[in-house]
Structures are given as C-alpha cells and as structure tokens.
Design a protein around this motif. Structure first.
Motif, mmCIF file in Angstrom:
data_model
loop_
_atom_site.group_PDB
_atom_site.id
_atom_site.type_symbol
_atom_site.label_atom_id
_atom_site.label_comp_id
_atom_site.label_asym_id
_atom_site.label_seq_id
_atom_site.Cartn_x
_atom_site.Cartn_y
_atom_site.Cartn_z
ATOM 1 N N ALA A 1 14.810 -25.562 12.030
ATOM 2 C CA ALA A 1 13.372 -25.687 11.743
ATOM 3 C C ALA A 1 13.072 -27.073 11.177
ATOM 4 O O ALA A 1 13.858 -27.626 10.415
ATOM 5 N N VAL A 2 11.918 -27.606 11.566
ATOM 6 C CA VAL A 2 11.497 -28.927 11.095
ATOM 7 C C VAL A 2 10.212 -28.756 10.284
ATOM 8 O O VAL A 2 9.269 -28.103 10.735
ATOM 9 N N VAL A 3 10.193 -29.339 9.099
ATOM 10 C CA VAL A 3 9.057 -29.186 8.187
ATOM 11 C C VAL A 3 8.297 -30.501 8.074
ATOM 12 O O VAL A 3 8.891 -31.570 7.945
ATOM 13 N N HIS A 4 6.975 -30.394 8.139
ATOM 14 C CA HIS A 4 6.100 -31.538 7.917
ATOM 15 C C HIS A 4 5.114 -31.167 6.810
ATOM 16 O O HIS A 4 4.634 -30.028 6.755
ATOM 17 N N THR A 5 4.832 -32.097 5.934
ATOM 18 C CA THR A 5 3.916 -31.848 4.818
ATOM 19 C C THR A 5 2.518 -32.325 5.172
ATOM 20 O O THR A 5 2.333 -33.454 5.640
ATOM 21 N N TYR A 6 1.559 -31.435 4.956
ATOM 22 C CA TYR A 6 0.156 -31.769 5.199
ATOM 23 C C TYR A 6 -0.444 -32.293 3.899
ATOM 24 O O TYR A 6 -0.356 -31.648 2.851
ATOM 25 N N ALA A 7 -1.044 -33.477 3.966
ATOM 26 C CA ALA A 7 -1.653 -34.059 2.767
ATOM 27 C C ALA A 7 -2.893 -34.845 3.158
ATOM 28 O O ALA A 7 -2.883 -35.601 4.133
ATOM 29 N N LEU B 1 -10.322 -40.522 5.086
ATOM 30 C CA LEU B 1 -9.210 -40.851 5.966
ATOM 31 C C LEU B 1 -8.673 -39.570 6.602
ATOM 32 O O LEU B 1 -8.735 -38.497 6.000
ATOM 33 N N PRO B 2 -8.147 -39.649 7.829
ATOM 34 C CA PRO B 2 -7.550 -38.453 8.433
ATOM 35 C C PRO B 2 -6.331 -38.018 7.649
ATOM 36 O O PRO B 2 -5.596 -38.854 7.101
ATOM 37 N N PRO B 3 -6.091 -36.710 7.551
ATOM 38 C CA PRO B 3 -4.938 -36.221 6.777
ATOM 39 C C PRO B 3 -3.628 -36.503 7.497
ATOM 40 O O PRO B 3 -3.578 -36.661 8.721
ATOM 41 N N ALA B 4 -2.559 -36.570 6.716
ATOM 42 C CA ALA B 4 -1.214 -36.618 7.291
ATOM 43 C C ALA B 4 -0.893 -35.215 7.775
ATOM 44 O O ALA B 4 -0.850 -34.281 6.987
ATOM 45 N N ALA B 5 -0.725 -35.058 9.076
ATOM 46 C CA ALA B 5 -0.496 -33.733 9.641
ATOM 47 C C ALA B 5 0.761 -33.755 10.503
ATOM 48 O O ALA B 5 1.832 -34.141 10.037
ATOM 49 N N LEU B 6 0.641 -33.369 11.761
ATOM 50 C CA LEU B 6 1.791 -33.264 12.646
ATOM 51 C C LEU B 6 2.009 -34.573 13.396
ATOM 52 O O LEU B 6 1.109 -35.044 14.088
ATOM 53 N N PRO B 7 3.187 -35.188 13.279
ATOM 54 C CA PRO B 7 3.444 -36.438 14.004
ATOM 55 C C PRO B 7 3.318 -36.257 15.513
ATOM 56 O O PRO B 7 3.506 -35.159 16.044
#
Length: 233
Positions: free
Chosen positions: A63-69, A75-81
C-alpha cells in the motif's frame, strides 16, 4: 474509574502508536494482494493513533500512502501525485457518493483502489480534490454490515472505517484471503485501542463477536498477561 493511558500521556510504539503494553506490531502476518491500494489520508487524521488508514499502511507492505494537506485556501491542496496510479490499472475511488462496486471482469487487470481517510467532511473534500482522476465507487447496497469501529462514534448505519471498507472491497474483487487477514488486523486494532483506553468491559463485549477468539487465542492470552507476546502468522 479505569485509568486511560491515552490521557495519561504514556509512551507509544513508533509502529502501531499504541502504548507498549498493548503493542500489536507483528501479531498477525502482513496482508498481501495483487490489487494496488492507495491511501489518501488527511494530515489531521494521520496524527490520530486510532486511524485505520494508518493501519492499512502499516499492515499492507504494497500500500502507498499520500498525505492530503491544504496550506492555503488560495492554493490547490497537496493531494494525489500525477504518477500515483500504476500503469495499466484503473483507479477506483472508494466513497459513498459513487456507483456500486462490481466484481471484476474475468481476465481484466486488477484495479487500483484509492481510500480517502479522514472525517466525513474531510473525505468529501479529498474526493473533490481527486475528481476526474478515476471512477468513484461505493460498496453495493447490503454489503456494509454494522461498523465494528467501536473506538469512534459512527455517523449512521452503514458508515464504515477505512480498513473495514477496504476489506469488503478486496473480497468483492476476488481476494478473500487478503480481505480476511485485513479484517483480523482491524479487529486487533480496535480491541487493543479499547484496552489501552481502559475500556475493559467494552473490549469484552467487542471480543464476544470477534473472529479473534477462534483465530488468535494466543494473542488474547498475551493481552491477559498469561504469556510472552506471540509473533508470526
């Protein structure tokens, strides 16, 4: 009144984030599956020891985890690369607003499941942030049982924790073995969390309907203080 080690500020395991007395790291074998799993976890949720998104990340090596902030509303949020989804895999975004998840077509490659981990409001925001990246799906009507996530108040019947949702989705997609093992990890996570909070009576009621009674009595003996911590499958 039972003493809560959470409120007492006890040291915590760097793996499962539980107090050492209730550490569950390695008590059940890791979950393996050919189905790609991504977890988009809200930055506020990631700090919570009870998070089942963090549980998924811990017990599923693939599993790969990405942090949403969201740093600023301007500004657009940091989401899925952009490169988060493996080539050749369809992205399925698990959220109650989607269409029912259907079993895979025979011969088709396994999909990539995206879990949105946070409060219901946070999950809705994260879904908007990844809209258009994949197909939004939900568990079919009648598939969600009553939630076993006793460590938090669930909003309504059919509202499930992230790990519960993933276990059901894995089963629907044909990987019953991975689904069953993830469910055991989830049950152990809830049980240990209740015990760490001093809720022994509630833990006993939870355990009465848990598959852990039959599958891992050695772990329960360990929690009762009757032996060394077991390790292995």
């Amino acid at each position: 009144m039972p003493r809560s080690v959470v409120h007492a500020g006890a040291p915590r395991c760097p793996g499962c984030a539980l107090p050492p007395r209730w550490c569950i790291c390695g008590l059940v074998a890791p979950v393996t599956t050919a189905i790609a799993v991504l977890v988009l976890i809200h930055r506020l949720e990631r700090a919570k020891p009870s998070s089942t998104g963090s549980l998924v990340a811990r017990v599923m090596p693939s599993a790969v985890v990405h942090t949403y902030a969201r740093i600023s509303r301007h500004l657009p949020p940091a989401a899925l690369p952009a490169d988060a989804v493996p080539p050749g895999h369809e992205l399925l975004i698990l959220h109650p607003a989607g269409a029912p998840l259907a079993p895979p077509v025979a011969g088709s490659p396994p999909p990539c499941l995206l879990l949105l981990d946070g409060t219901w409001g946070q999950a809705a925001e994260m879904r908007r942030a990844v809209e258009g990246r994949g197909r939004c799906v939900r568990l079919p009507a009648g598939a969600p049982p009553a939630s076993r996530f006793w460590v938090r108040q669930q909003r309504a019947a059919g509202c499930l924790a992230t790990a519960e949702t993933l276990a059901i989705a894995l089963d629907l997609l044909g990987d019953a073995a991975a689904a069953g093992r993830l469910h055991l990890h989830f049950e152990l996570h809830v049980l240990a969390t209740l015990l760490s909070r001093g809720k022994r009576d509630e833990a006993g009621r939870f355990l009465a309907d848990s598959p852990l009674l039959a599958s891992h009595p050695d772990i329960l003996d360990h929690f009762a203080g009757r032996g060394p911590a077991p390790r292995g499958p």
